[in-house]
Design a protein around this motif. Structure first.
Motif, PDB file in Angstrom:
ATOM      1  N   THR A 157      16.781  -6.672  24.589  1.00 52.83           N
ATOM      2  CA  THR A 157      17.383  -5.751  25.314  1.00 52.83           C
ATOM      3  C   THR A 157      16.217  -4.828  25.948  1.00 52.83           C
ATOM      4  OG1 THR A 157      18.458  -3.364  25.088  1.00 52.83           O
ATOM      5  CG2 THR A 157      17.313  -4.042  23.145  1.00 52.83           C
ATOM      6  N   SER A 158      16.342  -4.383  27.177  1.00 48.77           N
ATOM      7  CA  SER A 158      15.033  -3.937  27.511  1.00 48.77           C
ATOM      8  C   SER A 158      14.467  -2.787  26.968  1.00 48.77           C
ATOM      9  CB  SER A 158      15.237  -3.804  29.075  1.00 48.77           C
ATOM     10  OG  SER A 158      16.188  -2.774  29.277  1.00 48.77           O
TER      11      SER A 158
ATOM     12  N   ILE B  67      19.352  -0.883  31.783  1.00 53.40           N
ATOM     13  CA  ILE B  67      18.055  -1.257  32.077  1.00 53.40           C
ATOM     14  C   ILE B  67      17.077  -0.046  31.705  1.00 53.40           C
ATOM     15  CG2 ILE B  67      16.714  -1.040  34.265  1.00 53.40           C
ATOM     16  CD1 ILE B  67      19.151  -2.066  35.703  1.00 53.40           C
TER      17      ILE B  67
ATOM     18  N   GLY C   4      13.302   0.084  32.908  1.00 57.45           N
ATOM     19  CA  GLY C   4      12.463  -0.748  33.800  1.00 57.45           C
ATOM     20  C   GLY C   4      11.515   0.165  34.464  1.00 57.45           C
TER      21      GLY C   4
ATOM     22  N   SER D  16      19.759   2.855  33.537  1.00 58.70           N
ATOM     23  CA  SER D  16      20.777   2.856  34.032  1.00 58.70           C
ATOM     24  C   SER D  16      22.131   3.149  33.297  1.00 58.70           C
ATOM     25  CB  SER D  16      21.350   1.119  34.574  1.00 58.70           C
ATOM     26  OG  SER D  16      21.380   0.313  33.103  1.00 58.70           O
TER      27      SER D  16
ATOM     28  N   ASN E 185      24.382   3.421  36.927  1.00 56.01           N
ATOM     29  CA  ASN E 185      23.722   2.473  37.760  1.00 56.01           C
ATOM     30  C   ASN E 185      22.312   2.876  37.971  1.00 56.01           C
ATOM     31  OD1 ASN E 185      24.287   4.922  39.372  1.00 56.01           O
ATOM     32  ND2 ASN E 185      23.466   3.861  41.330  1.00 56.01           N
ATOM     33  N   PRO E 186      21.300   2.260  38.412  1.00 61.99           N
ATOM     34  CA  PRO E 186      19.924   2.297  38.271  1.00 61.99           C
ATOM     35  C   PRO E 186      19.514   3.635  38.937  1.00 61.99           C
ATOM     36  CG  PRO E 186      20.469   0.077  38.754  1.00 61.99           C
ATOM     37  CD  PRO E 186      21.505   0.590  39.013  1.00 61.99           C
TER      38      PRO E 186
END
Lengths: 183, 428
Positions: B220-221, B242, B244, B260, B264-265
């Motif tokens: 997982t990030s 995310i 990132g 996210s 959404n990002p």
């Protein structure tokens, strides 16, 4: 202690999957993933997809018509949803794959999947992470409409970091634009 | 006195203690040179035979790859003075070099004493003279420092040779990934992190002591900050979805990155001291790849809110975003120049991705590279060059281009893919 228990659960689920799949390598990858995400059900779910059935098609959970198999016993090909260039739309030919896994997850509410989004190599790395997530979210939405509970699914995007196929042409790209359904 | 201070700085720079050696060094190949470079001669240092590194050769290579200098090949030298008093200026005038650097290396104490002098050939005068005491493992960095001194004296701009770069390597087949820190010329690579899962988006803290990056170690990030010297790691963000594209605020106390978790990002600012998270963008599209301006006032980022990925700018406190890139159908991954006046980016034209520079005042965008799969630009701390990632023979390699596009070079590796270079700031 906790670590030991987790190791045992991973080991036992690996052993179960090894018995249920003709392609040990990919099943191993998938099961390790699932165990990391939700190890507490690892020991109990083996019976859900039959004892010792051999690999794709024959064994696994009863799938929808057309021979598609859902669940951790699905072959590698039946755990991947492919996408068109620059698109996160679910293609008609991908529906049976998603439906088979959705059916398995509905029948096995203790099971869980990781939806791994991937892209081809074109474009910036972090933007591709976002595109990969769009794809995994698209699969998640279809799963939800088919009755899969939100807590049974986890999204992760690898963008272009983990291509399925090496190469720098459309043949490779079309294989890399994908969501892998990992247990 | 000034020299002593510089030696102390060098010692600090050399304390890369926890890192392990990386397997492959990068080799530089200059692919496009420049006319009008300054002719100079760097004479092999006296007594250097016993030293582990050839100082004159390192200085020569640095100056040459800057594109600003045309060092004369040693085979053409008429004589080889090792101190200012031995220089026969007539000889060097006949070779048409403007400047000549001479020096010596003497073993003693715990290491070496290195002396060097720079002379103006036509005036016959001494321009610079320095003496340094260093340990054997500091000779290479000292050579870069001498190149910086010459570069600054003769161009009027600060040099960036005694700096470092970070980059990501991926073993063939994606079997393992590493975060590597190396000298700016690719030598002395040190692996600071190895993982079976991808590593992404390294970003240097403004003081050059820490790296923020993205890992997938738990499949997982996560965003992690790692002290480059001690190796100590801190997970900054591990939200669902995310985590990132980290970028540092110039004060070093905040990070901006992409999450996210809200659907959404979006780009968020995170206070490293207090742990507070502030959302900076609001759109139903992708917002990612934040770059914090050097003056701290604004954030430039990639968004596809207009249909295609383009660069936008928003105040660092959040608020409305303004589109700033208009050339082409794909502009992404901005990186600020040290003076804050421009951003480097990757831009697509005719299906090819090239490195371009966008002037923020005039909105003029200039393409610097021929393009193909060029990505991930990062400015040298003096703003003179941009290092980026590209492909050669189907493999990921690093390359560098001068900001005017006239000098290009490739940093070749022996195996695997090399990607996502991040040029470290000057260490304070």
């Amino acid at each position: 202690m906790n670590t030991l228990l987790k190791s045992l659960l991973i080991a036992s689920s690996l052993a179960l999957f090894a018995g249920c799949s003709s392609s040990g390598g990919t099943a191993g990858d998938g099961s390790a993933d699932g165990a990391a995400g939700a190890s507490t059900y690892g020991a109990g779910r083996g019976s859900a997809f039959g004892g010792g059935a051999g690999g794709t098609g024959a064994g696994g959970a009863a799938g929808p018509a057309g021979g598609y198999v859902g669940g951790p016993g699905a072959s590698e090909a039946q755990r991947v949803v492919y996408f068109d260039f620059d698109s996160s739309d679910i293609r008609a030919d991908s529906r049976p794959v998603i439906e088979a896994h959705a059916q398995y997850l509905v029948q096995n509410p203790g099971a869980a999947v990781v939806l791994e989004g991937h892209t081809d190599e074109r474009g910036s790395r972090e933007y591709n992470i976002a595109l990969g997530e769009r794809r995994s979210t698209a699969v998640r939405r279809v799963m939800e409409t088919l009755g899969v509970k939100s807590q049974q699914m986890r999204n992760v995007s690898y963008g272009k970091e983990r291509p399925a196929v090496a190469g720098h042409d459309e043949a490779a790209y079309s294989q890399n634009r994908r969501v892998e359904i990992a247990y | 006195m000034k020299a002593i201070v510089r030696v102390a700085q060098l010692l600090l720079l050399c304390l890369l203690s926890v890192a392990g050696p990386a397997r492959a060094e990068l080799t530089i190949q200059i692919t496009k040179g420049v006319e009008g470079a300054l002719p100079i001669a760097i004479v092999p240092f006296g007594g250097n035979a016993g030293a582990p590194d050839d100082i004159a050769a390192i200085v020569t290579a640095d100056l040459k790859r800057s594109g600003r200098f045309a060092p004369l090949a040693p085979s053409q030298f008429i004589d080889r003075p090792t101190e200012f008093g031995q220089i026969n200026f007539g000889n060097w005038r006949s070779l048409q070099v403007n400047h000549v650097a001479v020096g010596s290396v003497r073993a003693g104490g715990n290491g070496y004493t290195v002396q060097f002098q720079l002379a103006d050939v036509f005036q016959g005068g001494q321009v610079m003279a320095y003496s340094f005491d260093v340990r054997a493992n500091e000779l290479r960095r000292l050579a870069h420092h001498i190149a910086d001194l010459i570069y600054e004296k003769l161009t009027g701009e600060k040099g960036a040779f005694a700096t470092r770069i970070a980059y990501i390597t991926a073993a063939p087949g994606g079997r393992s990934y590493a975060l590597v820190v190396a000298d700016s010329d690719g030598y002395n690579p040190q692996t600071v992190l190895r993982s079976a899962q991808p590593i992404m988006s390294p970003a240097w803290s403004p003081d050059g002591t820490r790296l923020a990056y993205v890992t997938f170690e738990n499949r997982t990030s996560q965003i992690v900050v790692q002290d480059v010297y001690s190796g100590a790691r801190q997970t900054i963000s591990a939200s669902p979805g995310i985590n990132g594209a980290p970028t540092w605020a110039p004060d070093g106390r905040r990070l901006a990155f992409t999450l996210s978790k809200d659907g959404n990002p979006e780009i968020y600012a995170y206070d490293l001291g207090g742990g507070t998270l502030t959302r900076l963008t609001t759109s139903s599209a992708i917002d990612t790849e934040a770059a914090w301006s050097p003056d701290g006032s604004s954030i430039v980022f990639t968004s596809d809110r207009g249909g295609s990925p383009q660069l936008y700018r928003t105040p660092a406190s959040g608020g409305s975003a303004e589109r700033i890139s208009f050339a082409g159908d794909y502009n992404a991954r901005p990186a600020f120049s040290p003076d804050g006046k421009s951003v480097a980016l990757m831009s697509r034209s005719g299906g090819r991705f090239a490195i371009a520079v966008l002037n923020l005042a005039t909105r003029q965008q200039k393409t610097l590279t021929e393009g193909g799969m060029d990505e991930s630009p990062s400015f040298a701390p003096n703003g003179s060059m941009i290092i980026y990632a590209t492909q050669r023979g189907g493999r990921g390699v690093l390359a560098a281009v001068s900001v005017d596009g006239r000098v290009q070079q490739t940093l070749l590796s022996q195996e695997g893919d090399v990607r996502e270079p991040a040029w470290a700031p000057y260490t304070r």
